[in-house]
Design a protein around this motif. Structure first.
Motif, PDB file in Angstrom:
ATOM      1  N   ALA A 165       0.924  -1.239  -0.003  1.00 49.42           N
ATOM      2  CA  ALA A 165      -0.064  -0.047  -0.063  1.00 49.42           C
ATOM      3  C   ALA A 165       0.939   1.430  -0.068  1.00 49.42           C
ATOM      4  N   PRO A 166       1.869   1.394   0.894  1.00 48.14           N
ATOM      5  CA  PRO A 166       2.575   2.517   0.800  1.00 48.14           C
ATOM      6  C   PRO A 166       3.326   2.887  -0.562  1.00 48.14           C
ATOM      7  N   ALA A 167       3.521   2.085  -1.525  1.00 47.65           N
ATOM      8  CA  ALA A 167       3.993   2.135  -2.900  1.00 47.65           C
ATOM      9  C   ALA A 167       3.131   3.035  -3.891  1.00 47.65           C
ATOM     10  N   LEU A 168       1.744   2.917  -3.423  1.00 51.55           N
ATOM     11  CA  LEU A 168       1.005   3.520  -4.182  1.00 51.55           C
ATOM     12  C   LEU A 168       1.048   5.085  -4.051  1.00 51.55           C
ATOM     13  N   LEU A 169       1.682   5.624  -3.030  1.00 54.28           N
ATOM     14  CA  LEU A 169       1.765   6.984  -2.714  1.00 54.28           C
ATOM     15  C   LEU A 169       2.574   7.694  -3.766  1.00 54.28           C
ATOM     16  N   HIS A 170       3.382   6.632  -4.476  1.00 48.20           N
ATOM     17  CA  HIS A 170       4.358   7.378  -5.448  1.00 48.20           C
ATOM     18  C   HIS A 170       3.896   7.226  -6.818  1.00 48.20           C
ATOM     19  N   VAL A 171       2.712   6.462  -6.905  1.00 47.14           N
ATOM     20  CA  VAL A 171       2.032   6.368  -8.323  1.00 47.14           C
ATOM     21  C   VAL A 171       0.871   7.462  -8.481  1.00 47.14           C
ATOM     22  N   PRO A 172       1.124   8.319  -9.684  1.00 43.81           N
ATOM     23  CA  PRO A 172       0.057   9.322  -9.827  1.00 43.81           C
ATOM     24  C   PRO A 172      -1.394   8.669  -9.695  1.00 43.81           C
ATOM     25  N   GLU A 173      -2.068   9.864  -9.236  1.00 41.74           N
ATOM     26  CA  GLU A 173      -3.480   9.192  -9.104  1.00 41.74           C
ATOM     27  C   GLU A 173      -4.206   9.074 -10.352  1.00 41.74           C
ATOM     28  N   ARG A 174      -4.117   9.498 -11.554  1.00 41.04           N
ATOM     29  CA  ARG A 174      -4.595   9.173 -12.785  1.00 41.04           C
ATOM     30  C   ARG A 174      -3.736   8.372 -13.412  1.00 41.04           C
ATOM     31  N   ALA A 175      -2.790   7.758 -12.943  1.00 40.92           N
ATOM     32  CA  ALA A 175      -1.949   6.762 -13.924  1.00 40.92           C
ATOM     33  C   ALA A 175      -2.738   5.541 -14.038  1.00 40.92           C
ATOM     34  N   ARG A 176      -2.555   4.495 -14.806  1.00 35.75           N
ATOM     35  CA  ARG A 176      -2.765   3.252 -14.940  1.00 35.75           C
ATOM     36  C   ARG A 176      -2.076   2.501 -13.910  1.00 35.75           C
ATOM     37  N   LEU A 177      -2.688   2.010 -12.892  1.00 29.36           N
ATOM     38  CA  LEU A 177      -1.837   1.182 -12.041  1.00 29.36           C
ATOM     39  C   LEU A 177      -2.228  -0.298 -12.167  1.00 29.36           C
ATOM     40  N   VAL A 178      -0.863  -1.168 -12.216  1.00 29.33           N
ATOM     41  CA  VAL A 178      -1.060  -2.525 -12.281  1.00 29.33           C
ATOM     42  C   VAL A 178      -0.291  -2.819 -11.046  1.00 29.33           C
ATOM     43  N   ILE A 179      -1.152  -3.839 -10.350  1.00 32.59           N
ATOM     44  CA  ILE A 179      -0.617  -4.594  -9.240  1.00 32.59           C
ATOM     45  C   ILE A 179      -0.594  -5.967  -9.389  1.00 32.59           C
ATOM     46  N   ILE A 180       0.659  -6.324  -9.453  1.00 33.43           N
ATOM     47  CA  ILE A 180       1.184  -7.890  -9.608  1.00 33.43           C
ATOM     48  C   ILE A 180       1.528  -8.223  -8.488  1.00 33.43           C
ATOM     49  N   SER A 181       0.627  -9.388  -7.775  1.00 29.26           N
ATOM     50  CA  SER A 181       1.080  -9.497  -6.490  1.00 29.26           C
ATOM     51  C   SER A 181       0.052 -11.012  -6.194  1.00 29.26           C
ATOM     52  N   ASP A 182       0.370 -11.887  -5.270  1.00 28.40           N
ATOM     53  CA  ASP A 182      -0.325 -12.756  -4.704  1.00 28.40           C
ATOM     54  C   ASP A 182      -1.574 -12.498  -3.740  1.00 28.40           C
ATOM     55  N   LEU A 183      -1.357 -11.042  -3.186  1.00 30.09           N
ATOM     56  CA  LEU A 183      -2.343 -10.525  -2.462  1.00 30.09           C
ATOM     57  C   LEU A 183      -2.252 -11.166  -1.103  1.00 30.09           C
TER      58      LEU A 183
END
Lengths: 290, 453
Positions: A165-183
């Motif tokens: 979750a903290p890594a999302l702070l560095h991702v612009p709000e309007r960017a396309r976010l691709v989360i690749i994880s086993d969650l």
């Protein structure tokens, strides 16, 4: 320096693939994705009655002459859509041994989708989150961003337990976010952090990586140990195996439902599948919606 | 074939091996842990559980442990190895004392018992026993025989032979004179637990002395009004050899007569300065508990007693001694008897006097009776204790019993067994090591830092 040889087949397989944004993007730089802005692109999209305040230069004079009514020409602008990858490099991704199939799938998905986005002119950036720290790739449109991404992925050994979750702070709000994880880490916090992006024009893709051995543990498994939490030890007899399958399936369904309700595109990816096919499926599913 | 002198240790080792085997079957085992990121979805329960499928774990480790226990038990059980024996050996004890009638008869009896023997040991006994290299027993000795000495030598030889031969027989060829028989004869015979064949040969009549040349019946006794004369006249009869009893110092003729085979008894008179009579004193004939007398007797001072003691006071002091003179002997008696009264005529004193009239050397004309000889010949019963009887040899007289070797614990075998135990323990330690290290780091499923101890 070049892209690692192991990604060659993926890059070849995704050549020519497009990955349009799910909705109109708000970027100002010309790109491949439909923009929210209507501008003076040559491609005519519609006519609209002239209203006071419209740019008179957009009037279709020929139509005015024919119909004696004032219409302005509207055309869709296209803009770039920055694409950010948040890749989970925790210890749970280093499974199963010895090939670390989940991690290799995650790397293949990131490289493949990054190549598709970069070829469309989108800036590509990444945050690879491991227990030892986060490796970042600054978003760029240059081709060598794939080399840098490949190098960053190759330099990380999945280990430890780190929150995404903290890594999302560095991702612009309007960017396309691709989360690749086993969650298997901070999935609820990650979902909350990603939930607001949809309303602000962002585009969230969740690629849930699971392994075949997680879906159906081998019969030889007698005692399971969580690689991120040593206190979790579970014996595996016949009864425990049945309960495990049921609980794991329920959790996966719950996670998928939660992400979809949060406005994300959720896809479960089995680690033993072909990464190129998965990349193609992700891109084409987005194209289907678009 | 090995025999265990302390089999309890071996039994304990077998029991311990059974316990170890049971532990290997029923051991609580922790399964090998494997990494699974989604382990949290499995229900939590006890990790350690007994395997429901009873199967031997670590068979090689079990084998080594059981082997070590059994070897240790065998080593502590004091193993002995009985060597193989075969054949028959015979020990022939030949009496060559003065009571043997004819040595030819002895030799003939011995030769008759050579048949069937793979080895023969010859033992000659007169007053002493010695092993002979062959059947040449020699002539008869003019000394009193000692069957005890002969039996000791024969039994020693028999025990040595028992280590090599399956059967050992002891044969005693003797007239079995009572004078050759003493209290140690029974004990010497019991040292050999098997049969002893007693072969009686003709005995020679008892003579007065060693030389035996004279068999005079003549007696010269003090007059009957002398208390000593009176008692000897009652004690001496025709069965006893010639005897002279002197109250004064013996003369040269008396000494010559003694050398010629006679018995001279010098019984000095009590002097004026003698101690006189005591209130009561007891006398006992040596070697003959039946001859003793109690009365008013006193020791005669100043009488030199040299030679073999034949009479003692109750306090152990010598009262009479016998000195050999050629074929006969001189007996000096330092006992003062009352001049009056009938104490010297009492049966006890008369028997003492008769003993003083016996042939020289304590000889006796009697022979051991057949009944005593028969019971003496039967084997000694074993105690029934295997450890005590392990060294007891049984002799086949008329029976074909096997003998066992008087063997002690084999120190060499024990050392080898203990060395084998040490080797087994070393192998057991070596077998256990890879299981500890593999559980720590060689398992590809589990990082070394994650494996619990």
């Amino acid at each position: 320096m070049s892209i690692p040889r192991e990604y060659g087949p993926i890059l070849d397989a995704v050549r020519g693939l497009t990955w349009p944004a799910r909705r109109r993007v708000s970027g100002v730089h010309t790109g491949a994705h439909l923009s929210r802005l209507r501008g003076r692109a040559p491609e005519l999209s519609e006519y609209r009655l002239y209203r006071q305040g419209d740019d008179p230069r957009q009037l279709d004079w020929k139509l005015l002459a024919r119909s004696d009514r004032a219409f302005i020409r509207l055309s869709d602008d296209r803009a770039v859509h920055p694409t950010w990858f948040v890749v989970d490099a925790s210890a749970s991704m280093a499974f199963p041994l010895p090939g670390h199939t989940k991690w290799r799938m995650a790397c293949g998905l990131a490289i493949g989708l990054a190549a598709v986005a970069q070829r469309a002119g989108d800036p590509v950036g990444a945050a690879i989150v491991a227990g030892a720290g986060t490796a970042r790739v600054r978003a760029r449109t240059r081709a060598d961003v794939l080399v840098e991404l490949g190098s960053a992925l190759g330099g990380v050994v999945p280990s430890g337990a780190a929150a995404l979750a903290p890594a999302l702070l560095h991702v612009p709000e309007r960017a396309r976010l691709v989360i690749i994880s086993d969650l298997l880490g901070d999935e609820p916090a990650l979902r909350r952090a990603a939930a607001g992006r949809g309303s602000t024009g962002g585009d969230v893709h969740v690629l849930h990586v699971v392994s075949r051995d997680e879906l159906d543990p081998p019969p030889s498994l007698a005692l399971a140990l969580d690689p991120e939490d040593a206190s979790i030890e579970r014996p595996f007899d016949a009864g425990a195996r049945a309960v495990y399958r049921e609980r794991f399936a329920e959790w996966r369904d719950e996670v998928a439902r939660g992400w979809r309700l949060a406005g994300a595109t959720y896809r479960q990816v089995q680690a033993e599948h072909d990464p190129a096919l998965e990349v193609r499926a992700v891109a084409m599913s987005a194209a289907g919606r678009g | 074939m090995p025999v265990f002198l302390a089999p309890g240790y071996l039994v304990a080792a077998v029991l311990a091996s059974a316990v170890v085997t049971a532990l290997h079957l029923l051991a609580w085992r922790r399964p090998e842990p494997t990494l699974l990121p989604t382990a949290r979805f499995a229900p939590s329960s006890a990790v350690r559980a007994v395997s429901r499928a009873l199967r031997l774990s670590d068979v090689s480790l079990l084998v080594v442990r059981v082997l070590a226990l059994l070897l240790a038990g065998a080593a502590l059980a004091r193993p002995t190895v009985t060597p193989r024996r075969s054949g028959v050996a015979r020990v022939l004890l030949l009496d060559a004392s003065r009571r043997v009638g004819s040595m030819d008869a002895v030799r003939d009896s011995a030769r008759a018992r050579l048949a069937g023997a793979d080895a023969v040991v010859w033992v000659r006994v007169d007053s002493v026993a010695r092993l002979l290299p062959d059947s040449a027993a020699g002539d008869r000795a003019d000394v009193r025989g000692s069957l005890s000495a002969g039996l000791v030598a024969a039994v020693q030889a028999a025990h040595r032979l028992a280590g090599t031969f399956a059967r050992v027989e002891v044969v005693v060829i003797s007239p079995f004179a009572a004078e050759s028989w003493d209290a140690a004869t029974d004990a010497a015979r019991r040292a050999w637990p098997g049969d002893v064949e007693a072969v009686r040969v003709g005995a020679r009549a008892a003579t007065a002395g060693a030389g035996g040349r004279t068999t005079r019946v003549a007696r010269e006794l003090p007059p009957v009004d002398d208390p000593i004369g009176a008692v000897f006249s009652l004690a001496v009869d025709s069965t006893l050899p010639a005897i002279r009893v002197r109250r004064e110092a013996p003369s040269a003729a008396d000494s010559a007569w003694a050398r010629d085979g006679g018995v001279v008894v010098w019984w000095p008179r009590a002097g004026a300065g003698d101690a006189g009579h005591t209130s009561s004193a007891s006398l006992a004939m040596l070697g003959d508990g039946a001859r003793s007398a109690v009365g008013h007797f006193a020791a005669l001072p100043g009488v030199a007693l040299s030679g073999r003691a034949i009479l003692r006071w109750g306090d152990g002091a010598i009262a009479a001694a016998e000195e050999s003179l050629g074929g006969g002997c001189l007996r000096v008696v330092a006992v003062a008897v009352p001049d009056a009264g009938d104490e010297v005529l009492r049966p006890g004193f008369v028997r003492l006097a008769r003993g003083l009239a016996m042939p020289c050397g304590g000889g006796s004309a009697e022979l051991v009776d057949d009944e005593t000889l028969a019971s003496w010949a039967v084997p000694v019963r074993t105690t029934g204790d295997a450890a005590a009887d392990a060294g007891v040899a049984t002799v086949a007289g008329t029976r074909a019993d096997e003998t066992s070797v008087p063997a002690g614990p084999s120190a060499t075998l024990e050392r080898w067994l203990l060395a084998a135990v040490a080797l087994a323990l070393l192998i057991e330690w070596w077998l256990r090591r890879p299981r500890a290290t593999s559980a720590a780091g060689n398992d590809a499923s589990v990082p070394a830092s994650r494996v619990a101890a």
